[in-house]
Design an enzyme around this catalytic site. Structure first.
Site, PDB file in Angstrom:
ATOM      1  N   HIS A 183     -39.554   6.462  33.209  1.00  0.00           N
ATOM      2  CA  HIS A 183     -39.420   7.084  34.522  1.00  0.00           C
ATOM      3  C   HIS A 183     -40.637   6.770  35.379  1.00  0.00           C
ATOM      4  O   HIS A 183     -41.682   6.338  34.888  1.00  0.00           O
ATOM      5  CB  HIS A 183     -39.245   8.589  34.366  1.00  0.00           C
TER       6      HIS A 183
ATOM      7  N   GLU B 275     -42.842   8.597  36.898  1.00  0.00           N
ATOM      8  CA  GLU B 275     -44.075   9.318  36.593  1.00  0.00           C
ATOM      9  C   GLU B 275     -44.842   8.658  35.457  1.00  0.00           C
ATOM     10  O   GLU B 275     -46.075   8.545  35.505  1.00  0.00           O
ATOM     11  CB  GLU B 275     -43.750  10.775  36.218  1.00  0.00           C
TER      12      GLU B 275
ATOM     13  N   CYS C 222     -38.591  15.509  35.172  1.00  0.00           N
ATOM     14  CA  CYS C 222     -37.617  16.037  34.214  1.00  0.00           C
ATOM     15  C   CYS C 222     -38.309  16.844  33.120  1.00  0.00           C
ATOM     16  O   CYS C 222     -39.453  16.589  32.750  1.00  0.00           O
ATOM     17  CB  CYS C 222     -36.801  14.906  33.607  1.00  0.00           C
TER      18      CYS C 222
ATOM     19  N   CYS D 255     -40.808  14.154  31.277  1.00  0.00           N
ATOM     20  CA  CYS D 255     -41.973  13.714  32.048  1.00  0.00           C
ATOM     21  C   CYS D 255     -43.006  14.825  32.217  1.00  0.00           C
ATOM     22  O   CYS D 255     -44.207  14.551  32.314  1.00  0.00           O
ATOM     23  CB  CYS D 255     -41.525  13.211  33.421  1.00  0.00           C
TER      24      CYS D 255
ATOM     25  N   ARG E 157     -23.596  -3.544  48.830  1.00  0.00           N
ATOM     26  CA  ARG E 157     -23.103  -3.882  47.491  1.00  0.00           C
ATOM     27  C   ARG E 157     -24.227  -3.830  46.463  1.00  0.00           C
ATOM     28  O   ARG E 157     -24.050  -3.366  45.341  1.00  0.00           O
ATOM     29  CB  ARG E 157     -22.480  -5.275  47.494  1.00  0.00           C
TER      30      ARG E 157
ATOM     31  N   THR F  65      -6.044  -7.553  48.356  1.00  0.00           N
ATOM     32  CA  THR F  65      -7.293  -8.175  48.808  1.00  0.00           C
ATOM     33  C   THR F  65      -7.668  -9.333  47.893  1.00  0.00           C
ATOM     34  O   THR F  65      -8.122 -10.390  48.353  1.00  0.00           O
ATOM     35  CB  THR F  65      -8.426  -7.132  48.837  1.00  0.00           C
TER      36      THR F  65
ATOM     37  N   LEU G 140     -17.055 -10.413  45.728  1.00  0.00           N
ATOM     38  CA  LEU G 140     -17.520  -9.024  45.697  1.00  0.00           C
ATOM     39  C   LEU G 140     -18.923  -8.895  45.101  1.00  0.00           C
ATOM     40  O   LEU G 140     -19.229  -7.962  44.366  1.00  0.00           O
ATOM     41  CB  LEU G 140     -16.530  -8.134  44.916  1.00  0.00           C
TER      42      LEU G 140
ATOM     43  N   ARG H 285     -24.427 -11.700  47.627  1.00  0.00           N
ATOM     44  CA  ARG H 285     -24.811 -13.109  47.625  1.00  0.00           C
ATOM     45  C   ARG H 285     -26.024 -13.401  48.503  1.00  0.00           C
ATOM     46  O   ARG H 285     -26.586 -14.492  48.440  1.00  0.00           O
ATOM     47  CB  ARG H 285     -23.628 -13.981  48.064  1.00  0.00           C
TER      48      ARG H 285
ATOM     49  N   GLU I  17     -13.788  -1.579  49.653  1.00  0.00           N
ATOM     50  CA  GLU I  17     -13.771  -2.709  50.591  1.00  0.00           C
ATOM     51  C   GLU I  17     -12.367  -3.200  50.952  1.00  0.00           C
ATOM     52  O   GLU I  17     -12.227  -4.281  51.505  1.00  0.00           O
ATOM     53  CB  GLU I  17     -14.602  -3.863  50.025  1.00  0.00           C
TER      54      GLU I  17
END
Length: 353
Positions: free
Chosen positions: A53, A55, A78, A87, A185, A197, A205, A208, A290
């Site tokens: 994490h 921290e 946490c 943590c 994305r 689609t 998808l 890029r 999408e």
């Protein structure tokens, strides 16, 4: 004066947290700083699901200088054991004297308990520093961890005359608009489309432009029409097909053998809520919708989305599939100050605002 320093250092912690966009899975985006005498001596962020994490990274970077220092973190540390140890224990062992936090962790196992632990161990705590920014950064995490449902963003691109398909050119929106979509994305766990689609556009998808993250690809394909050559099936990311359990078992077996996952339902019409429940079980915490028009209408009608990005281009198409006027009117009425992106107009709406 200290309030000024607190905001300055928390701004840096939030910036660090954003570096992990798309990499933390269902975990939140968290950045942390170790500061001594208002001087930065250590920093870090949660880079990837299952790794240290923020921290812990910041404390390791600070080393012995963490003693009697202040820790800045945009989410409550946490206090429970998950993939990594608590943590708060590491913070106590490092002899941190004060912790500055943006927001409590909405996780029911933590919410407020991390702060209680720190104060019980004589560590001063300041909360709610840049809390609005922190909540916005991890809005998807807050929803997922409290409701066990993914955070949903709908992205729609329409021509000037309201069409979402039938364009003469491949793209109707400008390149800057497409860059923004690719960035979205890269920030979310998954991208979802309907089978039409896939059949019409054969999309990748993927992100890029930045190429930082390969989101899970999801398709609603009731009759399992997906072609073997579809770019959707490229093994560069996780792939999930939502379909009828009674479809061709050989095709399901063949696709499963190459790593495709399935969510199998009865019939050919699937409630949006059930789709999201099943995706949650597969550790999908955020989804970008999408297309196409039927899928948009389903999520909109069910009110099962959290944000809507609607790009309206200057170009007219004439013929083509039109977006339901209800969605278009809604976006334009809710966003009174749309953003201009070259010749495009972006309407960005939060459903619950």
């Amino acid at each position: 004066m200290q309030e000024h320093y607190d905001k300055m250092f928390m701004t840096r912690a939030l910036a660090l947290a954003k570096k992990a966009w798309g990499s933390t899975g269902i975990n939140p985006r968290v950045g942390a700083l170790v500061v001594k005498n208002n001087r930065l001596v250590g920093q870090g962020y949660h880079r990837k699901l299952g790794e240290a994490h923020a921290e812990i990274c910041a404390l390791a970077d600070a080393g012995h200088q963490a003693r009697a220092a202040t820790l800045y973190v945009n989410l409550e540390p946490c206090c429970c054991t998950g993939r990594t140890p608590p943590c708060v224990v590491a913070i106590d062992k490092a002899d941190i004297k004060k912790v500055v936090i943006s927001m409590n962790d909405p996780n029911p196992l933590v919410n407020g308990k991390g702060v209680e632990y720190l104060r019980a161990h004589n560590i001063a705590v300041t909360t709610n520093v840049l809390s609005d920014e922190a909540r916005k950064l991890n809005a998807w995490y807050a929803k997922y961890i409290t409701t066990k449902m993914p955070y949903v963003i709908m992205k729609i691109a329409v021509s000037q005359d309201g069409k979402i398909a039938g364009f003469r050119q491949k793209y109707v929106t400008s390149e800057p608009s497409r860059r923004l979509v690719h960035a979205l994305r890269g920030q979310l766990n998954a991208v979802l489309v309907g089978i039409n689609t896939i059949l019409l556009d054969n999309p990748y998808l993927t992100d890029r432009y930045l190429g930082k993250n390969s989101p899970t690809r999801i398709v609603i394909d009731p009759n399992l029409k997906i072609p073997d050559h579809a770019n959707f099936l490229n093994p560069d990311s996780r792939r999930i097909i939502i379909t009828n359990k009674n479809n061709d078992p050989r095709k399901i077996q063949t696709l499963t053998a190459v790593g495709v996952e399935f969510i199998l339902f009865e019939g050919t019409s699937y409630p949006v809520s059930r789709i999201l429940e099943e995706l949650s079980k597969l550790a999908i915490g955020s989804v970008l919708i999408e297309g196409g028009g039927k899928v948009f209408a389903q999520f909109f009608k069910a009110k099962m989305y959290d944000e809507l990005y609607l790009f309206r281009a200057k170009t007219k198409t004439g013929n083509g599939l039109a977006l339901t006027s209800e969605i278009l009117d809604y976006a334009q009425s809710r966003d009174k100050k749309p953003l201009n992106i070259e010749e495009d107009i972006l309407y960005h709406v939060y459903r619950n605002n």
